[in-house]
Design an enzyme around this catalytic site. Sequence first.
Site, mmCIF file in Angstrom:
data_model
loop_
_atom_site.group_PDB
_atom_site.id
_atom_site.type_symbol
_atom_site.label_atom_id
_atom_site.label_comp_id
_atom_site.label_asym_id
_atom_site.label_seq_id
_atom_site.Cartn_x
_atom_site.Cartn_y
_atom_site.Cartn_z
ATOM 1 N N ARG A 150 -9.835 0.575 10.740
ATOM 2 C CA ARG A 150 -8.684 0.758 11.636
ATOM 3 C C ARG A 150 -8.004 -0.560 11.999
ATOM 4 O O ARG A 150 -7.359 -0.650 13.049
ATOM 5 C CB ARG A 150 -9.109 1.531 12.895
ATOM 6 N N TYR A 180 0.832 -0.222 15.190
ATOM 7 C CA TYR A 180 -0.071 -0.336 14.058
ATOM 8 C C TYR A 180 0.316 0.640 12.949
ATOM 9 O O TYR A 180 0.397 1.835 13.185
ATOM 10 C CB TYR A 180 -1.512 -0.050 14.506
ATOM 11 N N ASP A 239 0.885 -1.170 0.000
ATOM 12 C CA ASP A 239 0.000 0.000 0.000
ATOM 13 C C ASP A 239 0.918 1.214 0.000
ATOM 14 O O ASP A 239 1.605 1.481 0.981
ATOM 15 C CB ASP A 239 -0.875 -0.040 1.262
ATOM 16 N N LYS A 244 -2.862 -2.390 7.803
ATOM 17 C CA LYS A 244 -3.032 -3.833 7.843
ATOM 18 C C LYS A 244 -2.134 -4.499 6.824
ATOM 19 O O LYS A 244 -1.625 -3.859 5.908
ATOM 20 C CB LYS A 244 -4.500 -4.181 7.570
ATOM 21 N N ASP A 245 -1.957 -5.796 7.017
ATOM 22 C CA ASP A 245 -0.995 -6.535 6.215
ATOM 23 C C ASP A 245 -1.724 -7.288 5.127
ATOM 24 O O ASP A 245 -1.549 -8.493 4.982
ATOM 25 C CB ASP A 245 -0.273 -7.518 7.121
ATOM 26 N N ASP A 246 -2.596 -6.576 4.434
ATOM 27 C CA ASP A 246 -3.463 -7.166 3.424
ATOM 28 C C ASP A 246 -2.724 -8.237 2.626
ATOM 29 O O ASP A 246 -1.775 -7.933 1.909
ATOM 30 C CB ASP A 246 -3.979 -6.044 2.542
ATOM 31 N N GLY A 301 18.038 -5.735 0.281
ATOM 32 C CA GLY A 301 18.214 -7.037 -0.365
ATOM 33 C C GLY A 301 16.956 -7.881 -0.484
ATOM 34 O O GLY A 301 16.892 -8.798 -1.270
ATOM 35 N N GLN A 353 2.794 4.380 2.638
ATOM 36 C CA GLN A 353 2.389 3.773 3.917
ATOM 37 C C GLN A 353 3.185 2.519 4.293
ATOM 38 O O GLN A 353 3.617 2.372 5.434
ATOM 39 C CB GLN A 353 0.891 3.419 3.852
HETATM 40 C C1 F6R Z 1 -7.616 -0.217 7.698
HETATM 41 C C2 F6R Z 1 -7.351 1.127 7.241
HETATM 42 C C3 F6R Z 1 -8.301 2.214 7.558
HETATM 43 C C4 F6R Z 1 -7.685 3.259 8.494
HETATM 44 C C5 F6R Z 1 -8.714 4.353 8.864
HETATM 45 C C6 F6R Z 1 -8.094 5.451 9.739
HETATM 46 O O1 F6R Z 1 -6.636 -1.106 7.277
HETATM 47 O O2 F6R Z 1 -6.346 1.379 6.603
HETATM 48 O O3 F6R Z 1 -9.489 1.702 8.069
HETATM 49 O O4 F6R Z 1 -7.208 2.637 9.647
HETATM 50 O O5 F6R Z 1 -9.198 4.966 7.693
HETATM 51 O O6 F6R Z 1 -7.006 5.977 9.084
HETATM 52 P P1 F6R Z 1 -6.180 7.220 9.647
HETATM 53 O O7 F6R Z 1 -5.837 6.908 11.069
HETATM 54 O O8 F6R Z 1 -4.989 7.314 8.767
HETATM 55 O O9 F6R Z 1 -7.069 8.413 9.546
HETATM 56 MG MG MG Z 2 -4.002 2.363 3.111
HETATM 57 MG MG MG Z 3 -4.876 -2.138 2.052
#
Ligand code: F6R
Ligand code: MG
Ligand code: MG
Length: 361
Positions: A264, A227, A11, A230-232, A103, A94
């Site tokens: 989140r 955090y 991402d 996420k580790d999609d 590497g 991100q």
């Molecule tokens: C989940 C994700 C989103 C963010 C949310 C808050 O993987 O990426 O749900 O966690 O939009 O984002 P911030 O804290 O950057 O405003």
């Molecule tokens: Mg993102």
């Molecule tokens: Mg993602």
Amino acid sequence: MKLTLSVIKADIGGFVGHSSSHPEVMEKAGEMLDKAVEDDKLIDARVLACGDDLQLIMTHQKGVEAEEIHKLAWDVFMAGTDIAKKLKLYGAGQDILSDAFSGNVKGMGPGAAEMSFEERPSDPVIVFMADKTSPGAWNYNLYKIFADAFNTAGLVIDPHMHDGFIFEVLDLKTGKAVKLNTPEEIYTLLGLIGSPEHYVIRSVHRKDGLWAAEASTQKLSKIAGKYVGKDDPVLIVRGQAGLPAVGEILEAFSYPHIVPGWMRGSHNGPLMPVSFCDATPSRFDGPPRVTAAGFQLAEGKLVGPRDMFDDPSFDTARVKANQLAEDLRRHGPFQPARLPEGDMEYTTLPSILEKLEGRFE
Ligand code: F6R
Ligand code: MG
Ligand code: MG
């Protein structure tokens, strides 16, 4: 021919918010990978996106974890990050946790699933890509595909599959892995993989050694200590001719099981199978999505992708996912909609609760 299929993803910026990827970033990635094909670094490549994750699908003959291939992916992500910054995309860069390439992209933010194998006379491969969830999400699907005869008829009917498969399960807390034989050890396997935040299926092999599936297992929070998105995950599954049929592989996604992630990275939500054009998690930043890109391999060339979930037979799964999503949303901040306490450890919640410390008497 001996071939390596590398799927490397990151991402590097969302459009809009965390909901999708920007065409300019994808275009740049496509140009860079096309150039690498021209220069014979790669045999072939495709650029796809699932939500805010950019997916590089590459074939070559350099083996898994080849520095040259990882560096190429890294350079694509850096160039894409520059565009993301220019467009002020959300969370530009991100998943790029370091400035200097060392590497191998593993441990630096991006996720990777790679496998090397002898290309079969006809070799159908499906690359699954998920957004708004984490690696253990595939545990359920991989179990269904390779160990559940109610899903995969071939386990009962096809003599090549009748002996079962070997699952390699990674303990995310220790970094150690264990190999379990199915069907003999299915109850032990389920004992582990039913806790997907702890135990993650990394690979599946047929008992004669044939490499059937490989998943990405990188956990960003484990790398960054907090955090950072996420580790999609991504997953490669080979099918047919003594392996589960393409339809048996896809069947494992006909029920949108509940996975951690969503808003989140702190909520449980159904994993909704969607076509490429619907891989745009918007409601409450979700619900989590999975897409499936099908390819036939031809001397390493990627014939495809075919958008495998672009099929009305998955409509029921999508309706069900929306119903489950609705029920979970009604729980608001309560479990089981919100993840249990232990899983919230790496989120921003502890810093809020810390402020209360002195008020407990
Ligand atoms: C989940 C994700 C989103 C963010 C949310 C808050 O993987 O990426 O749900 O966690 O939009 O984002 P911030 O804290 O950057 O405003
Ligand atoms: Mg993102
Ligand atoms: Mg993602």
